[in-house]
Design an enzyme around this catalytic site. Structure first.
Site, short mmCIF file in Angstrom:
data_model
loop_
_atom_site.label_atom_id
_atom_site.label_comp_id
_atom_site.label_asym_id
_atom_site.label_seq_id
_atom_site.Cartn_x
_atom_site.Cartn_y
_atom_site.Cartn_z
N LYS A 185 -5.11 108.30 46.07
CA LYS A 185 -4.65 109.49 45.35
C LYS A 185 -5.29 109.52 43.96
O LYS A 185 -5.66 108.48 43.42
CB LYS A 185 -3.12 109.43 45.18
N ARG B 45 4.09 109.40 58.24
CA ARG B 45 4.25 109.76 59.65
C ARG B 45 3.96 108.57 60.56
O ARG B 45 4.49 108.49 61.66
CB ARG B 45 3.36 110.96 59.98
N1 BES Z 1 4.14 110.76 49.96
C1 BES Z 1 3.17 111.76 50.16
C2 BES Z 1 3.73 113.18 50.07
C3 BES Z 1 4.29 113.60 48.73
C4 BES Z 1 3.50 114.27 47.82
C5 BES Z 1 5.61 113.38 48.42
C6 BES Z 1 4.04 114.66 46.60
C7 BES Z 1 6.15 113.78 47.21
C8 BES Z 1 5.35 114.42 46.30
C9 BES Z 1 2.54 111.61 51.54
O1 BES Z 1 2.43 110.31 52.01
C10 BES Z 1 1.15 112.16 51.48
O2 BES Z 1 0.37 111.61 50.75
N2 BES Z 1 0.90 113.21 52.25
C11 BES Z 1 -0.40 113.80 52.28
C12 BES Z 1 -0.75 114.11 53.71
C13 BES Z 1 -2.17 114.56 53.92
C14 BES Z 1 -3.13 113.43 53.59
C15 BES Z 1 -2.35 115.00 55.35
C16 BES Z 1 -0.36 115.07 51.44
O3 BES Z 1 0.67 115.76 51.45
O4 BES Z 1 -1.34 115.33 50.75
MN MN Z 2 0.66 109.38 51.35
#
Ligand code: BES
Ligand code: MN
Ligand code: ZN
Length: 500
Positions: free
Chosen positions: A280, A354
């Site tokens: 990230k 997931r």
């Molecule tokens: N934990 C994150 C989602 C999230 C983002 C929660 C902001 C709370 C605040 C999750 O694991 C994630 O990174 N999801 C990705 C999925 C994508 C790579 C398909 C996302 O939402 O960008």
């Molecule tokens: Mn994530």
């Protein structure tokens, strides 16, 4: 904080502050008399000049001087009479509590009758008052060692007062329910606010064992060796980048026939989500310590239903991992074999929630569940869709979704349904494995649920994406900045109201 119930003349109550609810209409005539009786003052001018008009969450603090039992009276606006609802009571009580904490008042009394409105069950209103106060009083201050005399104080005592003896039962049950549930919400908030360096998977497992011992839940913790033996390849795949080993926490509450098919609650427990090799951006990455809020909500709910002695069988399953990049981490392109036997192509290591839920949902089948509800801070796309006002709900049973949405309205933890049509399944098809873990940008919250559905066996299932509601950014009324404990009140309400 302790809430006590007192029946007797409220106007004679000795207290540092008496809290009184005021509707907009009351400011002209009807219950203006109540204010006159409680304060000994005619506040006509203040209302006329609109210094205070009873608008929702508006406050007016009056200093009473030596001649009265109460040193102060705090008026809090409830808004227009016909628009009052339970959530407005909660928020008004929360705002008043924040004001009193700010002026360092340690205890106060509530003129409960002034908050009741015709047609609403008194017990529900009293419970909402209690929730607003208890949740607003919450602070996470474990790591603040300086300037203690400048920060707002915690409230120690609140007296729920009424002249009306017939309200005593409602006062006791309403206040009692609020305390039972809010203890659990605050427990969940603490876990979410705890920094990543402290809350390893092992730490969360230990916390689960602590509450289990305290309230008499059965707690089983699977460690890495157990997970390897089980074949939880998806969960282990996420965990392999971190030096801190994963856990699977299972809590069982048996408040009914031990042969009853249980409700199974599953919560995402990523103690820190860096994204892994699909790292990230640095900006706001610190927020990802909250990525175990689904797991915290499940732990909190198990505590709440134990406190309430719910006549049900409920199982909580929390897969706990840390998602870090390292020489041992999974890479994009890897293929994992899940507990179900299905293979998963990893396209983005940041779609890790997931993966751990997939194995937990498969594991849930062993309990022969009557239904499974999972909660997860799963997708940033959910924040794009619904902001911070509601969580998304998706699933395979419209009655279950409907009942959850009703509990959402009742608790102020709102849900909004997104579709899960077969047409979306295309998004998650892999060229090389049974399914891929990322469907790209379109319909991100839905494609995540499509992925989960692959691991749902023939049980009723609902998935709550709480990415936008697990953390409070602004801070206000009964939600201080930080972890909200979202889901504990919602699920507890749902379980209490579950029809036979
Ligand atoms: N934990 C994150 C989602 C999230 C983002 C929660 C902001 C709370 C605040 C999750 O694991 C994630 O990174 N999801 C990705 C999925 C994508 C790579 C398909 C996302 O939402 O960008
Ligand atoms: Mn994530
Ligand atoms: Zn995550």
């Amino acid at each position: 904080m302790k809430i006590e119930v007192q029946i007797g003349p409220v106007s004679e109550k000795k207290t540092p502050c008496l809290l009184v609810g005021v509707c907009e209409e009351e400011t002209d005539k009807a219950r203006k008399e109540n204010i006159l009786r409680l304060t000994g003052r005619d506040l006509g001018k203040i209302f006329e000049e609109r210094e205070f008009a009873g608008k929702h969450q508006q406050t007016l603090l009056l200093h009473m001087g030596a001649e009265r039992g109460c040193r102060r009276v705090l008026l809090v606006g409830l808004g227009k009479t016909e628009a009052i609802n339970i959530e407005k009571i909660r928020r008004a009580a929360g705002s008043a509590t924040n004001l009193l904490k700010g002026i360092r008042v340690h205890s106060f009394a509530v003129d409960v009758t002034s908050f009741l409105s015709e047609g609403d069950a008194p017990e529900e209103t009293i419970r909402a008052l209690g929730e607003g106060i208890l949740l607003a009083d919450y602070r996470f201050e474990r790591y603040q060692t300086e300037n203690a005399d400048e920060t707002p104080v915690a409230i120690e005592n609140v007296d729920f007062c009424s002249n009306d003896g017939s309200l005593e039962r409602a006062l006791r049950t309403g206040a009692g329910m609020a305390q039972s549930v809010c203890e659990a919400v605050c427990f969940a908030r603490d876990l979410v606010n705890e920094p990543g360096n402290v809350k390893s998977p092992e730490y969360l497992a230990q916390k689960a064992q602590e509450i289990a011992a305290k309230v008499g839940l059965k707690c089983t913790v699977l460690d890495k060796a157990d997970l390897v033996k089980e074949g939880m390849g998806a969960l282990l795949g996420v965990a392999q980048g971190s030096a801190r080993e994963p856990r699977l926490i299972v809590l069982e509450y048996v408040g009914a026939d031990p042969d009853e098919d249980p409700v199974v609650l599953v919560g995402k427990g990523v103690v820190f989500d860096s994204g892994g090799i699909s790292l990230k951006p640095a900006d706001k990455m610190d927020e990802m310590k909250m990525d175990m809020a689904g797991g915290a909500a499940v732990l909190g709910t198990m505590l709440a239903i134990s406190n309430l002695v719910l006549p049900r069988r409920v199982v909580g399953i929390i897969p706990v991992v840390e998602n870090l990049p390292s020489g041992t981490a999974i890479r994009p392109g890897d293929i994992l074999t899940s507990l179900s036997g299905k293979t998963i192509e990893i396209l983005n290591t940041d779609a890790e929630g997931r993966l751990i839920l997939a194995d937990a949902l498969t594991y849930a089948s062993r309990y022969n569940p009557s239904m499974v509800i999972d909660l997860a801070t799963l997708t940033g796309a959910c924040i794009v869709a619904l902001g911070h006002e509601a969580s998304a709900v998706l699933g395979n049973d419209s009655d279950l979704i409907g009942a959850l949405m009703e509990s959402g309205e009742a608790t102020g933890e709102r849900l909004w349904e997104l579709p899960l049509w077969d047409d979306y399944h295309e998004l998650m098809k892999s060229e090389v494995a049974d399914v891929k873990n990322s469907g790209g940008r379109p319909a991100g919250t839905i494609s995540a649920a499509v992925f989960l559905k692959k691991f749902v066996n023939d049980y009723r299932w609902a998935h709550l994406d709480i990415a936008g509601t697990a953390w409070e950014y602004k801070g206000g009324h009964y939600r201080p900045k930080g972890g909200t404990g979202f889901g504990v009140r919602l699920l507890t309400h749902f379980l209490v109201n579950l029809a036979d």
